[in-house]
Design a protein around this motif. Structure first.
Motif, PDB file in Angstrom:
ATOM      1  N   SER A  33      29.454  99.479  26.043  1.00  0.00           N
ATOM      2  CA  SER A  33      29.763 100.638  26.869  1.00  0.00           C
ATOM      3  C   SER A  33      28.953 101.853  26.424  1.00  0.00           C
ATOM      4  O   SER A  33      28.438 101.905  25.312  1.00  0.00           O
ATOM      5  CB  SER A  33      31.266 100.946  26.818  1.00  0.00           C
ATOM      6  OG  SER A  33      31.696 101.127  25.494  1.00  0.00           O
ATOM      7  N   ASP A  34      28.881 102.792  27.312  1.00  0.00           N
ATOM      8  CA  ASP A  34      28.174 104.047  27.071  1.00  0.00           C
ATOM      9  C   ASP A  34      29.039 104.898  26.134  1.00  0.00           C
ATOM     10  O   ASP A  34      30.178 105.247  26.487  1.00  0.00           O
ATOM     11  CB  ASP A  34      27.966 104.746  28.408  1.00  0.00           C
ATOM     12  CG  ASP A  34      27.264 106.085  28.303  1.00  0.00           C
ATOM     13  OD1 ASP A  34      27.404 106.788  27.275  1.00  0.00           O
ATOM     14  OD2 ASP A  34      26.583 106.445  29.267  1.00  0.00           O
ATOM     15  N   LYS A  37      30.586 108.043  27.599  1.00  0.00           N
ATOM     16  CA  LYS A  37      31.717 107.769  28.490  1.00  0.00           C
ATOM     17  C   LYS A  37      32.951 107.393  27.668  1.00  0.00           C
ATOM     18  O   LYS A  37      34.066 107.785  28.006  1.00  0.00           O
ATOM     19  CB  LYS A  37      31.365 106.661  29.477  1.00  0.00           C
ATOM     20  CG  LYS A  37      30.392 107.110  30.543  1.00  0.00           C
ATOM     21  CD  LYS A  37      30.120 105.993  31.525  1.00  0.00           C
ATOM     22  CE  LYS A  37      29.147 106.444  32.606  1.00  0.00           C
ATOM     23  NZ  LYS A  37      28.878 105.353  33.561  1.00  0.00           N
ATOM     24  N   ASP A  38      32.760 106.610  26.598  1.00  0.00           N
ATOM     25  CA  ASP A  38      33.892 106.260  25.733  1.00  0.00           C
ATOM     26  C   ASP A  38      34.538 107.507  25.142  1.00  0.00           C
ATOM     27  O   ASP A  38      35.769 107.620  25.098  1.00  0.00           O
ATOM     28  CB  ASP A  38      33.444 105.337  24.593  1.00  0.00           C
ATOM     29  CG  ASP A  38      33.254 103.903  25.036  1.00  0.00           C
ATOM     30  OD1 ASP A  38      33.767 103.514  26.102  1.00  0.00           O
ATOM     31  OD2 ASP A  38      32.581 103.157  24.299  1.00  0.00           O
ATOM     32  N   ASP A 143      29.282 100.607  32.612  1.00  0.00           N
ATOM     33  CA  ASP A 143      28.630 101.746  31.949  1.00  0.00           C
ATOM     34  C   ASP A 143      27.123 101.558  31.996  1.00  0.00           C
ATOM     35  O   ASP A 143      26.594 100.518  31.873  1.00  0.00           O
ATOM     36  CB  ASP A 143      29.095 101.857  30.503  1.00  0.00           C
ATOM     37  CG  ASP A 143      30.519 102.417  30.426  1.00  0.00           C
ATOM     38  OD1 ASP A 143      31.114 102.721  31.453  1.00  0.00           O
ATOM     39  OD2 ASP A 143      31.016 102.533  29.296  1.00  0.00           O
TER      40      ASP A 143
END
Length: 143
Positions: A33-34, A37-38, A143
């Protein structure tokens, strides 16, 4: 590698973003995941439970604590390689456990890649045991 260096644990601040991402990259935590964004996702839910550890003003550790009313979760526990084995991971876990006990959490879950035997051994030393479960996941957002 300085066991005498005292780590201060505090909640994440927006100015920490680049240092957090660099630490996660250094610790091979960036996979699916990015990280931006997390971080944004965590800041929407109990942002004070996004913990960072500092030594002399330098960010050297992270721990993301979660709880949905059934189980507590530990995510993204990372300690800079040069500060591993100095007790900083243990200190973050103690703080996470304190937070979760404070809201009535009965059990903590976490996930570790099966190949990461050193990290599994770390958690076993803290009293964690492998549950007889199959971990399933489903991405809701790419993501």
């Amino acid at each position: 590698m300085n066991a005498s260096a005292r780590m201060t644990i505090r909640p994440y601040r927006p100015a920490d973003e680049e240092a957090v991402i660099a630490l996660w990259r250094e610790c091979a935590m960036l996979r699916w995941s990015d990280p931006r964004k997390d971080i944004a996702r965590k800041l929407r839910v109990n942002p004070e439970w996004f913990l960072v550890g500092e030594i002399d003003g330098r960010l050297v550790a992270t721990c993301v604590v979660g709880y949905e009313g059934h189980r507590g979760w530990i995510n993204l526990l990372a300690v800079a390689p040069e500060h591993q084995k100095d007790g900083h991971g243990r200190a973050l876990m103690a703080e996470a456990e304190r937070i979760l006990r404070g809201v009535g959490c009965a059990k903590i879950n976490l996930q570790v890649r099966a190949t990461n035997t050193k990290v599994i051994a770390f958690y076993e030393r803290l009293g964690f045991v492998a549950d007889e479960l199959v971990n399933l996941g489903k991405r809701l957002e790419r993501d």
